[in-house]
Design a protein around this motif. Sequence first.
Motif, PDB file in Angstrom:
ATOM      1  N   GLY A  69     -66.695  -7.158 -44.361  1.00  0.00           N
ATOM      2  CA  GLY A  69     -66.273  -8.379 -45.061  1.00  0.00           C
ATOM      3  C   GLY A  69     -65.159  -8.052 -46.030  1.00  0.00           C
ATOM      4  O   GLY A  69     -65.270  -7.111 -46.818  1.00  0.00           O
ATOM      5  N   ILE A  70     -64.085  -8.783 -45.930  1.00  0.00           N
ATOM      6  CA  ILE A  70     -62.955  -8.513 -46.825  1.00  0.00           C
ATOM      7  C   ILE A  70     -62.537  -9.791 -47.525  1.00  0.00           C
ATOM      8  O   ILE A  70     -62.659 -10.887 -46.971  1.00  0.00           O
ATOM      9  CB  ILE A  70     -61.739  -7.919 -46.063  1.00  0.00           C
ATOM     10  N   GLY A  92     -68.822 -21.758 -55.427  1.00  0.00           N
ATOM     11  CA  GLY A  92     -67.659 -22.427 -54.842  1.00  0.00           C
ATOM     12  C   GLY A  92     -67.763 -22.500 -53.339  1.00  0.00           C
ATOM     13  O   GLY A  92     -68.724 -22.030 -52.741  1.00  0.00           O
ATOM     14  N   THR A  93     -66.757 -23.095 -52.749  1.00  0.00           N
ATOM     15  CA  THR A  93     -66.721 -23.151 -51.293  1.00  0.00           C
ATOM     16  C   THR A  93     -65.665 -22.179 -50.813  1.00  0.00           C
ATOM     17  O   THR A  93     -64.545 -22.172 -51.276  1.00  0.00           O
ATOM     18  CB  THR A  93     -66.398 -24.572 -50.803  1.00  0.00           C
ATOM     19  N   MET A  94     -66.087 -21.345 -49.892  1.00  0.00           N
ATOM     20  CA  MET A  94     -65.244 -20.246 -49.467  1.00  0.00           C
ATOM     21  C   MET A  94     -64.714 -20.518 -48.071  1.00  0.00           C
ATOM     22  O   MET A  94     -65.481 -20.849 -47.183  1.00  0.00           O
ATOM     23  CB  MET A  94     -66.145 -19.021 -49.434  1.00  0.00           C
ATOM     24  N   ARG A  95     -63.416 -20.388 -47.925  1.00  0.00           N
ATOM     25  CA  ARG A  95     -62.889 -20.480 -46.566  1.00  0.00           C
ATOM     26  C   ARG A  95     -63.014 -19.109 -45.909  1.00  0.00           C
ATOM     27  O   ARG A  95     -62.523 -18.121 -46.442  1.00  0.00           O
ATOM     28  CB  ARG A  95     -61.425 -20.916 -46.608  1.00  0.00           C
ATOM     29  N   THR A  96     -63.678 -19.054 -44.795  1.00  0.00           N
ATOM     30  CA  THR A  96     -63.845 -17.770 -44.128  1.00  0.00           C
ATOM     31  C   THR A  96     -63.346 -17.841 -42.694  1.00  0.00           C
ATOM     32  O   THR A  96     -63.313 -18.908 -42.085  1.00  0.00           O
ATOM     33  CB  THR A  96     -65.313 -17.308 -44.093  1.00  0.00           C
ATOM     34  N   GLN A  97     -62.963 -16.709 -42.199  1.00  0.00           N
ATOM     35  CA  GLN A  97     -62.483 -16.621 -40.830  1.00  0.00           C
ATOM     36  C   GLN A  97     -62.984 -15.319 -40.227  1.00  0.00           C
ATOM     37  O   GLN A  97     -62.687 -14.242 -40.738  1.00  0.00           O
ATOM     38  CB  GLN A  97     -60.951 -16.647 -40.811  1.00  0.00           C
ATOM     39  N   ALA A  98     -63.737 -15.427 -39.162  1.00  0.00           N
ATOM     40  CA  ALA A  98     -64.180 -14.224 -38.460  1.00  0.00           C
ATOM     41  C   ALA A  98     -63.123 -13.841 -37.439  1.00  0.00           C
ATOM     42  O   ALA A  98     -62.579 -14.699 -36.742  1.00  0.00           O
ATOM     43  CB  ALA A  98     -65.517 -14.477 -37.777  1.00  0.00           C
ATOM     44  N   LEU A  99     -62.823 -12.554 -37.369  1.00  0.00           N
ATOM     45  CA  LEU A  99     -61.865 -12.033 -36.395  1.00  0.00           C
ATOM     46  C   LEU A  99     -62.556 -10.945 -35.589  1.00  0.00           C
ATOM     47  O   LEU A  99     -63.314 -10.154 -36.141  1.00  0.00           O
ATOM     48  CB  LEU A  99     -60.631 -11.458 -37.082  1.00  0.00           C
ATOM     49  N   THR A 100     -62.287 -10.930 -34.308  1.00  0.00           N
ATOM     50  CA  THR A 100     -62.920  -9.907 -33.477  1.00  0.00           C
ATOM     51  C   THR A 100     -61.885  -9.225 -32.594  1.00  0.00           C
ATOM     52  O   THR A 100     -60.854  -9.808 -32.253  1.00  0.00           O
ATOM     53  CB  THR A 100     -63.994 -10.520 -32.552  1.00  0.00           C
ATOM     54  N   MET A 101     -62.178  -8.000 -32.259  1.00  0.00           N
ATOM     55  CA  MET A 101     -61.287  -7.218 -31.405  1.00  0.00           C
ATOM     56  C   MET A 101     -62.148  -6.341 -30.503  1.00  0.00           C
ATOM     57  O   MET A 101     -63.042  -5.660 -30.980  1.00  0.00           O
ATOM     58  CB  MET A 101     -60.405  -6.350 -32.304  1.00  0.00           C
ATOM     59  N   PRO A 102     -61.890  -6.372 -29.194  1.00  0.00           N
ATOM     60  CA  PRO A 102     -62.677  -5.510 -28.311  1.00  0.00           C
ATOM     61  C   PRO A 102     -62.386  -4.043 -28.613  1.00  0.00           C
ATOM     62  O   PRO A 102     -61.244  -3.684 -28.896  1.00  0.00           O
ATOM     63  CB  PRO A 102     -62.170  -5.863 -26.905  1.00  0.00           C
ATOM     64  N   VAL A 103     -63.391  -3.225 -28.559  1.00  0.00           N
ATOM     65  CA  VAL A 103     -63.190  -1.796 -28.776  1.00  0.00           C
ATOM     66  C   VAL A 103     -63.670  -1.013 -27.560  1.00  0.00           C
ATOM     67  O   VAL A 103     -64.335  -1.556 -26.687  1.00  0.00           O
ATOM     68  CB  VAL A 103     -63.891  -1.293 -30.062  1.00  0.00           C
ATOM     69  N   ALA A 127     -63.064 -12.377 -42.913  1.00  0.00           N
ATOM     70  CA  ALA A 127     -62.152 -12.523 -44.050  1.00  0.00           C
ATOM     71  C   ALA A 127     -62.544 -13.773 -44.823  1.00  0.00           C
ATOM     72  O   ALA A 127     -62.852 -14.807 -44.234  1.00  0.00           O
ATOM     73  CB  ALA A 127     -60.719 -12.639 -43.555  1.00  0.00           C
ATOM     74  N   SER A 128     -62.549 -13.659 -46.135  1.00  0.00           N
ATOM     75  CA  SER A 128     -62.805 -14.821 -46.977  1.00  0.00           C
ATOM     76  C   SER A 128     -61.621 -15.009 -47.902  1.00  0.00           C
ATOM     77  O   SER A 128     -61.104 -14.051 -48.471  1.00  0.00           O
ATOM     78  CB  SER A 128     -64.069 -14.622 -47.811  1.00  0.00           C
ATOM     79  N   MET A 129     -61.229 -16.255 -48.046  1.00  0.00           N
ATOM     80  CA  MET A 129     -60.085 -16.521 -48.906  1.00  0.00           C
ATOM     81  C   MET A 129     -60.552 -16.527 -50.353  1.00  0.00           C
ATOM     82  O   MET A 129     -61.488 -17.219 -50.709  1.00  0.00           O
ATOM     83  CB  MET A 129     -59.457 -17.864 -48.563  1.00  0.00           C
ATOM     84  N   VAL A 130     -59.898 -15.712 -51.141  1.00  0.00           N
ATOM     85  CA  VAL A 130     -60.256 -15.593 -52.540  1.00  0.00           C
ATOM     86  C   VAL A 130     -59.328 -16.498 -53.336  1.00  0.00           C
ATOM     87  O   VAL A 130     -58.145 -16.208 -53.470  1.00  0.00           O
ATOM     88  CB  VAL A 130     -60.109 -14.127 -53.002  1.00  0.00           C
ATOM     89  N   PRO A 131     -59.832 -17.627 -53.805  1.00  0.00           N
ATOM     90  CA  PRO A 131     -58.955 -18.603 -54.422  1.00  0.00           C
ATOM     91  C   PRO A 131     -58.784 -18.400 -55.923  1.00  0.00           C
ATOM     92  O   PRO A 131     -59.603 -17.727 -56.541  1.00  0.00           O
ATOM     93  CB  PRO A 131     -59.677 -19.916 -54.147  1.00  0.00           C
ATOM     94  N   THR A 132     -57.755 -18.966 -56.450  1.00  0.00           N
ATOM     95  CA  THR A 132     -57.527 -19.164 -57.889  1.00  0.00           C
ATOM     96  C   THR A 132     -57.907 -17.964 -58.744  1.00  0.00           C
ATOM     97  O   THR A 132     -58.223 -16.895 -58.264  1.00  0.00           O
ATOM     98  CB  THR A 132     -58.322 -20.399 -58.386  1.00  0.00           C
ATOM     99  N   GLN A 133     -57.839 -18.177 -60.012  1.00  0.00           N
ATOM    100  CA  GLN A 133     -58.342 -17.282 -61.047  1.00  0.00           C
ATOM    101  C   GLN A 133     -58.260 -15.800 -60.737  1.00  0.00           C
ATOM    102  O   GLN A 133     -59.276 -15.113 -60.591  1.00  0.00           O
ATOM    103  CB  GLN A 133     -59.799 -17.624 -61.345  1.00  0.00           C
ATOM    104  N   LEU A 134     -57.080 -15.319 -60.631  1.00  0.00           N
ATOM    105  CA  LEU A 134     -56.932 -13.879 -60.493  1.00  0.00           C
ATOM    106  C   LEU A 134     -57.057 -13.270 -61.879  1.00  0.00           C
ATOM    107  O   LEU A 134     -56.595 -13.837 -62.855  1.00  0.00           O
ATOM    108  CB  LEU A 134     -55.562 -13.548 -59.904  1.00  0.00           C
ATOM    109  N   GLY A 156     -71.282 -12.431 -57.558  1.00  0.00           N
ATOM    110  CA  GLY A 156     -71.984 -12.493 -56.276  1.00  0.00           C
ATOM    111  C   GLY A 156     -71.289 -11.663 -55.221  1.00  0.00           C
ATOM    112  O   GLY A 156     -71.865 -11.345 -54.193  1.00  0.00           O
ATOM    113  N   GLY A 157     -70.037 -11.316 -55.483  1.00  0.00           N
ATOM    114  CA  GLY A 157     -69.374 -10.394 -54.561  1.00  0.00           C
ATOM    115  C   GLY A 157     -68.992 -11.020 -53.242  1.00  0.00           C
ATOM    116  O   GLY A 157     -69.363 -12.139 -52.913  1.00  0.00           O
ATOM    117  N   LEU A 158     -68.218 -10.265 -52.508  1.00  0.00           N
ATOM    118  CA  LEU A 158     -67.607 -10.801 -51.311  1.00  0.00           C
ATOM    119  C   LEU A 158     -67.387  -9.678 -50.298  1.00  0.00           C
ATOM    120  O   LEU A 158     -67.709  -9.778 -49.130  1.00  0.00           O
ATOM    121  CB  LEU A 158     -66.256 -11.384 -51.734  1.00  0.00           C
ATOM    122  N   THR A 159     -66.818  -8.610 -50.824  1.00  0.00           N
ATOM    123  CA  THR A 159     -66.452  -7.492 -49.975  1.00  0.00           C
ATOM    124  C   THR A 159     -67.703  -6.723 -49.584  1.00  0.00           C
ATOM    125  O   THR A 159     -68.510  -6.389 -50.437  1.00  0.00           O
ATOM    126  CB  THR A 159     -65.504  -6.584 -50.776  1.00  0.00           C
TER     127      THR A 159
END
Length: 674
Positions: free
Chosen positions: A472-473, A506-517, A527-534, A544-547
């Motif tokens: 998870g990134i 909050g509400t997190m936009r996430t996107q799963a990506l896959t690659m055959p190995v 991947a989760s989009m980390v919004p605002t407030q840097l 609560g963490g993400l990574t």
Amino acid sequence: MSVEVSSTRSAASPEPAGLPRTSIATVCLAGTLEQKLDAAAAAGFDGVEVFEPDLVASPAAPRDVARAAAQRGLRVELYQPFRDLDSSDEERFERNLVRLERKFDVMDELGCDLLLVCSSPLAAAVGDDDRLCEQLERAAVLAERRGKRLAYEALAWGRHVNDYRHAARLVAAVGHPRLGNCLDSFHVLSRGHDPAGIADLEPGSIFFLQLADAPAMQMDVLQWSRHHRCLPGQGNFDLRSFIRAVKAADYRGPWSLEVFSDILRHADPTRTALDAHRSLRYLAELTAEPGAESEAAMPTATPVVAGRSPRASAGDVVSVRVAAGPVMAPRVAETLSHIGFGLQGVDSETGLRLYRDSEIAVVVDPTAGTVWSAPGIPPDMPTIAQIGLRSDDPPAWERRAAAFDVPVAPVRAPGSVGARTADDVVRLEVTDTLAIDLRAAVSAAQWRERFDLVPRHADPTPHLYTGVDHVGIGIATADWEGAMLLLRSVFDMRVDDGLDVPDAVGTMRTQALTMPVDSGSELRVVASMVPTQLDTHGLLKRPGGLTHVAFSCDDIYAVAAECRSRGLRPLHIPDNYYADLQARYDLSDDFVERLRPLGILFDADERGGEFLHFFTETVGEDLFFEIVCRRNGYRGYGEVNSPVRVAAELHRRAAEAGRGPQSLGDVAADLHDR
Ligand SMILES: O=C(O)c1ccc(O)c(O)c1
Ligand SMILES: [Mg+2]
């Protein structure tokens, strides 16, 4: 406008065979019209669509714009948009024809013969097809007189014409050689219209092709189009099928990007243009596959494309590097020991600490600011800085990256000197704080040279895990599109529809990506989009963490029990969760009573797939580990349980902070433990 040539044609790598003429609408790029032209030319585009508001706002006369474009090697492919041509008010229509003539004047100066005419969203738009054809024909006759052509585009929100098939029927009915179709992938795919019909359009009737991707969203199509388009490879549209149909229709014109995006509007136009050109190369490769004829949406590998560097082979995740910093490194180490990762060695030079279970290495970097850790990561925020994949041929990845103009940083294999070898690591930077390394099998001797090995008996490796299930990134909003494009293009990763995951913070936009190995399995990245407030370090603190790294295992009950015996304090999962779970899936008491004491969460899909998982506490602000067990081909990530994890983490923290009397959750935990 100055007519100085401030940039020449692309310094980028030579265009691959099979790439069509490329174009970009000036609306995609931020800045002045001159800056837009500079950026488009520098990125290697062949032409531009001049977006009328960009011209209107420019101090340059149209003929100067034409000259500036020509000096940069750019064709003006199209002028756009001409709005609301048709009208049920005949007087208004006559005035529109006069307005049309004025635009032809502009186009004369621009040296452009193609005008985009979009369908009208107005209440006064003509609803009767015969009458609409008459008006389109009159415009086409005028265009012919002026040496111009009209490309008619069905806007997704057009009042009567909002489907390319309807627009194409009108174009065919008019049957005038100066009137053709403009196909825009957004308008076709946003409405869920089947692009297959494009293949049946009359040969030569497609005058122009506009390309955009977009994230899957449930929203008003006009807002979606004006604010959330993105480059091919950054969203969820099936552009492969779209292009396949366009190719079948034998379209020969340019592929032109038309991306209305709030993000790109504020981005550096040079960078945007480079990404944009890269996105067309990605799309060209995606659709040039010999397998493109098959209906399979997800091929398992990308075959060789003429002039390109095919995706090299990759194996499973073999290592993860955690940039922990001096303060948190012991906390990360402690958590790793709770889940069975034993210390295997310490790099005397850098202080890197190697933890292992089975074939999986977690390397913890206790220093700040070394090549191993991302600069600027605060000491209280350990995060994943690097994911290591096994590869038979790291240099092939370097060539592959070069084909997309993605810089790579070759990193010497431990102990190697002199000429570069296949043991050298190829490092691709996904963001400033995250890299993916491709590494050949590093020999035991090299490891031994690098790390002062801890005697095995000190902490025997328990072999709890079968591999890394997913990583998870977190990706900052500003980095999101670029990272998606890199993962999709260079790594040829595939996406499903993205998800919005709501949780306590909050509400997190996430996107799963896959690659055959190579193993026949797949690499999964969430991947989760980390919004605002840097924060001041440019990184987000998200309670609560993400990574995270999720390790897979076969017997999750045994692993959970082993982790307990090694000191893991599992997150407290409330009884409400298990009551709901049992009701939702009609689970047996026995089953639930196996999960509950071990804090194991559960999910199932419609096809009988099952997912069991549990989490460590979050270490610092961001990082946690997950242990998962997939059964029967379950394809998700247990994302429905994500809010439960975050809430449990917040309860834990509130209790640790000793805020007042015990929280409800702590009372329950105490009761439960008795
Ligand atoms: O949003 C619009 O109005 C608009 C204009 C021109 C286009 O080609 C388009 O796709 C959308
Ligand atoms: Mg368009």
